[in-house]
Motif scaffolding. Structure first.
Motif, PDB file in Angstrom:
ATOM      1  N   THR A  63     -13.720 -59.353  37.415  1.00  0.00           N
ATOM      2  CA  THR A  63     -14.862 -60.072  37.091  1.00  0.00           C
ATOM      3  C   THR A  63     -15.495 -59.583  35.635  1.00  0.00           C
ATOM      4  OG1 THR A  63     -16.125 -58.109  38.010  1.00  0.00           O
ATOM      5  CG2 THR A  63     -15.291 -60.097  39.430  1.00  0.00           C
ATOM      6  N   GLU A  64     -16.025 -60.334  35.039  1.00  0.00           N
ATOM      7  CA  GLU A  64     -16.566 -60.232  33.904  1.00  0.00           C
ATOM      8  C   GLU A  64     -17.484 -58.959  33.966  1.00  0.00           C
ATOM      9  OE1 GLU A  64     -18.204 -63.478  31.859  1.00  0.00           O
ATOM     10  OE2 GLU A  64     -16.219 -64.668  31.663  1.00  0.00           O
ATOM     11  N   LYS A  65     -17.975 -58.870  34.794  1.00  0.00           N
ATOM     12  CA  LYS A  65     -19.161 -57.680  35.033  1.00  0.00           C
ATOM     13  C   LYS A  65     -18.361 -56.440  34.920  1.00  0.00           C
ATOM     14  CE  LYS A  65     -22.741 -55.746  38.220  1.00  0.00           C
ATOM     15  NZ  LYS A  65     -23.377 -55.693  39.419  1.00  0.00           N
ATOM     16  N   ASP A  66     -17.142 -56.268  35.397  1.00  0.00           N
ATOM     17  CA  ASP A  66     -16.495 -55.030  35.537  1.00  0.00           C
ATOM     18  C   ASP A  66     -15.854 -54.828  34.331  1.00  0.00           C
ATOM     19  OD1 ASP A  66     -17.466 -54.210  38.009  1.00  0.00           O
ATOM     20  OD2 ASP A  66     -15.577 -55.338  39.135  1.00  0.00           O
ATOM     21  N   TYR A  67     -15.554 -55.806  33.782  1.00  0.00           N
ATOM     22  CA  TYR A  67     -14.824 -55.670  32.254  1.00  0.00           C
ATOM     23  C   TYR A  67     -15.715 -55.325  31.266  1.00  0.00           C
ATOM     24  CZ  TYR A  67     -12.461 -57.052  28.008  1.00  0.00           C
ATOM     25  OH  TYR A  67     -12.051 -57.133  26.728  1.00  0.00           O
ATOM     26  N   TYR A  68     -17.289 -55.921  31.312  1.00  0.00           N
ATOM     27  CA  TYR A  68     -18.182 -55.774  30.326  1.00  0.00           C
ATOM     28  C   TYR A  68     -18.295 -54.073  30.510  1.00  0.00           C
ATOM     29  CZ  TYR A  68     -18.206 -60.465  29.181  1.00  0.00           C
ATOM     30  OH  TYR A  68     -18.040 -61.688  28.725  1.00  0.00           O
ATOM     31  N   PHE A  69     -18.650 -53.623  31.847  1.00  0.00           N
ATOM     32  CA  PHE A  69     -19.064 -52.136  31.889  1.00  0.00           C
ATOM     33  C   PHE A  69     -18.113 -51.284  31.339  1.00  0.00           C
ATOM     34  CE2 PHE A  69     -18.288 -48.654  34.812  1.00  0.00           C
ATOM     35  CZ  PHE A  69     -19.763 -47.894  34.801  1.00  0.00           C
ATOM     36  N   VAL A  70     -16.536 -51.390  31.811  1.00  0.00           N
ATOM     37  CA  VAL A  70     -15.787 -50.493  31.179  1.00  0.00           C
ATOM     38  C   VAL A  70     -15.793 -50.551  29.561  1.00  0.00           C
ATOM     39  CG1 VAL A  70     -13.286 -49.866  31.175  1.00  0.00           C
ATOM     40  CG2 VAL A  70     -14.422 -50.567  33.171  1.00  0.00           C
ATOM     41  N   LYS A  71     -15.803 -52.072  29.037  1.00  0.00           N
ATOM     42  CA  LYS A  71     -15.939 -52.042  27.792  1.00  0.00           C
ATOM     43  C   LYS A  71     -17.055 -51.257  27.318  1.00  0.00           C
ATOM     44  CE  LYS A  71     -13.839 -54.093  24.049  1.00  0.00           C
ATOM     45  NZ  LYS A  71     -12.366 -53.642  23.672  1.00  0.00           N
ATOM     46  N   GLY A  72     -18.188 -51.317  27.708  1.00  0.00           N
ATOM     47  CA  GLY A  72     -19.280 -50.791  27.209  1.00  0.00           C
ATOM     48  C   GLY A  72     -19.470 -49.151  27.163  1.00  0.00           C
ATOM     49  N   LEU A  73     -18.516 -48.500  28.166  1.00  0.00           N
ATOM     50  CA  LEU A  73     -18.251 -47.070  27.990  1.00  0.00           C
ATOM     51  C   LEU A  73     -17.327 -46.633  26.686  1.00  0.00           C
ATOM     52  CD1 LEU A  73     -17.110 -46.479  31.946  1.00  0.00           C
ATOM     53  CD2 LEU A  73     -19.122 -46.364  30.660  1.00  0.00           C
ATOM     54  N   SER A  74     -16.899 -47.354  26.211  1.00  0.00           N
ATOM     55  CA  SER A  74     -16.136 -46.966  24.854  1.00  0.00           C
ATOM     56  C   SER A  74     -16.923 -46.961  23.709  1.00  0.00           C
ATOM     57  CB  SER A  74     -14.775 -48.049  24.530  1.00  0.00           C
ATOM     58  OG  SER A  74     -15.679 -49.371  24.066  1.00  0.00           O
TER      59      SER A  74
END
Length: 214
Positions: A112-123
Motif C-alpha cells: 500500500t502507498e500508505k506503508d511505502y510513504y511511512f517507511v520512506k518518511g523514516l529515512s
C-alpha cells in the motif's frame, strides 16, 4: 576488469550455495509466507486448539501455498532475466536490472502507498517527497511490503475470530442460564467450533481466500 561468466557451472554452483543461505530470510520478508503462517497460527487459537495442527504442518502448508503463489513471479523474473541472459540477448547488467524490475513490480502491486510513504518518511535523505512508489526502491519496498503483509494477516485473522467468539459467547450464556457454572465452556464450545469448521469446509475456504488475496 573482466566480467564474471555467470553461465559457468562452477560460478553457478557458488551462487546457488550462497543464495541458499538467504532463502529463509527472503521467504519471510518478500513472499506471502508471513501472511499465511500468521493466519494459520491464529486459526488454531480461534478454534481453541493450541498444538493442533502441529507447527510443522502449519509451516509446511504455508510454505507450499507460498510456492504456489510466487510461481508466476518466479517465472516472470526467470523469463525477463535469466533466460534472456542464457540466450545471449542481454548483458549481465541488463539481466540483473530486468530481474529487479520484475521483482519490484510484484512488491509494488502488494504494498500500500500508505506503508511505502511511512517507511520512506523514516529515512533522512531529501527524496521523501515522492508522488508515487519509486521503481526498484527495494530498500523501502521490502519493509513496506512486510508492514502491509502483517496488517493484512491480522485483519484476516480478526474476521476468522468473529464467528468462533460468537460460539463461545452463546455456549457460555447457555451454561450460565442452566446454572452449570462449574462446567468449563471450552469443553462444549470446542467440539461445536470444530464441527462448524468441518461442515463449512473451512480449510478449503481459508486456503482459497488467502491465495486469492494475491
Amino acid at each position: 576488469m573482466m566480467d564474471l561468466d555467470f553461465t559457468h557451472p562452477i560460478i553457478q554452483s557458488f551462487l546457488f550455495v550462497t543464495a541458499s543461505a538467504f532463502v529463509p530470510l527472503l521467504l519471510v520478508s518478500v513472499t506471502s509466507f508471513t501472511r499465511y503462517v500468521i493466519v494459520l497460527s491464529l486459526l488454531r487459537t480461534a478454534l481453541g486448539l493450541q498444538q493442533t495442527p502441529p507447527n510443522i504442518v502449519v509451516i509446511s502448508l504455508a510454505l507450499f501455498m507460498s510456492v504456489f503463489t510466487m510461481a508466476p513471479v518466479y517465472m516472470d523474473i526467470k523469463g525477463e532475466s535469466y533466460d534472456k541472459y542464457q540466450d545471449g540477448m542481454v548483458s549481465q547488467e541488463v539481466a540483473i536490472d530486468n530481474g529487479l524490475s520484475a521483482f519490484s513490480e510484484y512488491l509494488t502491486s502488494q504494498t500500500t502507498e500508505k506503508d511505502y510513504y511511512f517507511v520512506k518518511g523514516l529515512s533522512q535523505d531529501d527524496s521523501n517527497s515522492v508522488d508515487s512508489i519509486l521503481p526498484n526502491d527495494l530498500g523501502t519496498l521490502i519493509p513496506a511490503f512486510m508492514l502491509t503483509e502483517l496488517k493484512a494477516a491480522f485483519q484476516f485473522a480478526f474476521v476468522i475470530f468473529l464467528p468462533f467468539v460468537l460460539i463461545d459467547l452463546i455456549v457460555a450464556s447457555v451454561l450460565m442460564a442452566l446454572g452449570m457454572i462449574m462446567l468449563p465452556p471450552i469443553s462444549i464450545s470446542l467440539p461445536i467450533k470444530i464441527l462448524v469448521f468441518v461442515l463449512i469446509d473451512g480449510w478449503t475456504l481459508l486456503v482459497g481466500s488467502l491465495i486469492s488475496g494475491f
